[in-house]
Write an enzyme that holds these catalytic residues in place. Structure first.
Site, short mmCIF file in Angstrom:
data_model
loop_
_atom_site.label_atom_id
_atom_site.label_comp_id
_atom_site.label_asym_id
_atom_site.label_seq_id
_atom_site.Cartn_x
_atom_site.Cartn_y
_atom_site.Cartn_z
CB CYS A 33 -0.99 0.00 1.16
SG CYS A 33 -0.24 -0.10 2.76
CB CYS A 103 -3.67 3.63 8.39
SG CYS A 103 -3.75 3.75 6.59
#
Length: 141
Positions: A33, A103
């Site tokens: 990512c 995240c």
């Protein structure tokens, strides 16, 4: 899609930057990512995190979770910082979209990696802290 708090921390991140002569530095990344997080800790002799900074290369949620995570461990003891989970970071931000949960996981891992670095530099063992796993594919990316 994003809570007000996420947007607020993205637009006005706290504790952004680097610490020179940091007591511990943790870098975690996810190649797939593209998010990379680095957390710098300044730990005093009593084991309290006096200061903390972060540098994050990634999406808005990555910046927001880094910002919130650093706020949550500043002024805390090492043990207290160790207890800050990705779930706690997400709750503090009033939630994250499912695709951005990783995240908050990175933020938790970056804190742990910085604490590990601090422990290594000082020849101490932090109860409950595991050696960071630098493998990329742990979170299904």
């Amino acid at each position: 899609m994003y809570s007000e708090k996420v947007l607020e921390h993205f637009q006005h991140p706290r504790n952004m930057g680097e610490l020179e002569n940091a007591s511990g530095v943790g870098t975690v990344g996810n190649a797939k990512c593209g998010d990379i997080m680095r957390i710098f800790l300044d730990v005093d002799d009593a084991g309290v995190i006096r200061d903390v900074k972060f540098k994050t290369f990634g999406c808005g949620a990555a910046v927001a979770t880094s910002s919130m995570a650093t706020e949550m461990i500043k002024g805390k003891t090492i043990q207290e910082a160790l207890e800050v989970t990705n779930k706690a970071v997400m709750e503090a931000l009033d939630g994250l979209p499912a695709v951005k949960v990783h995240c908050s996981v990175l933020a938790e891992e970056a804190i742990h990696a910085a604490l590990w670095d601090y422990a290594e530099k000082n020849g101490i063992v932090i109860e409950g802290l595991k050696k960071p796993d630098n493998s990329e594919d742990e979170h299904g990316h």
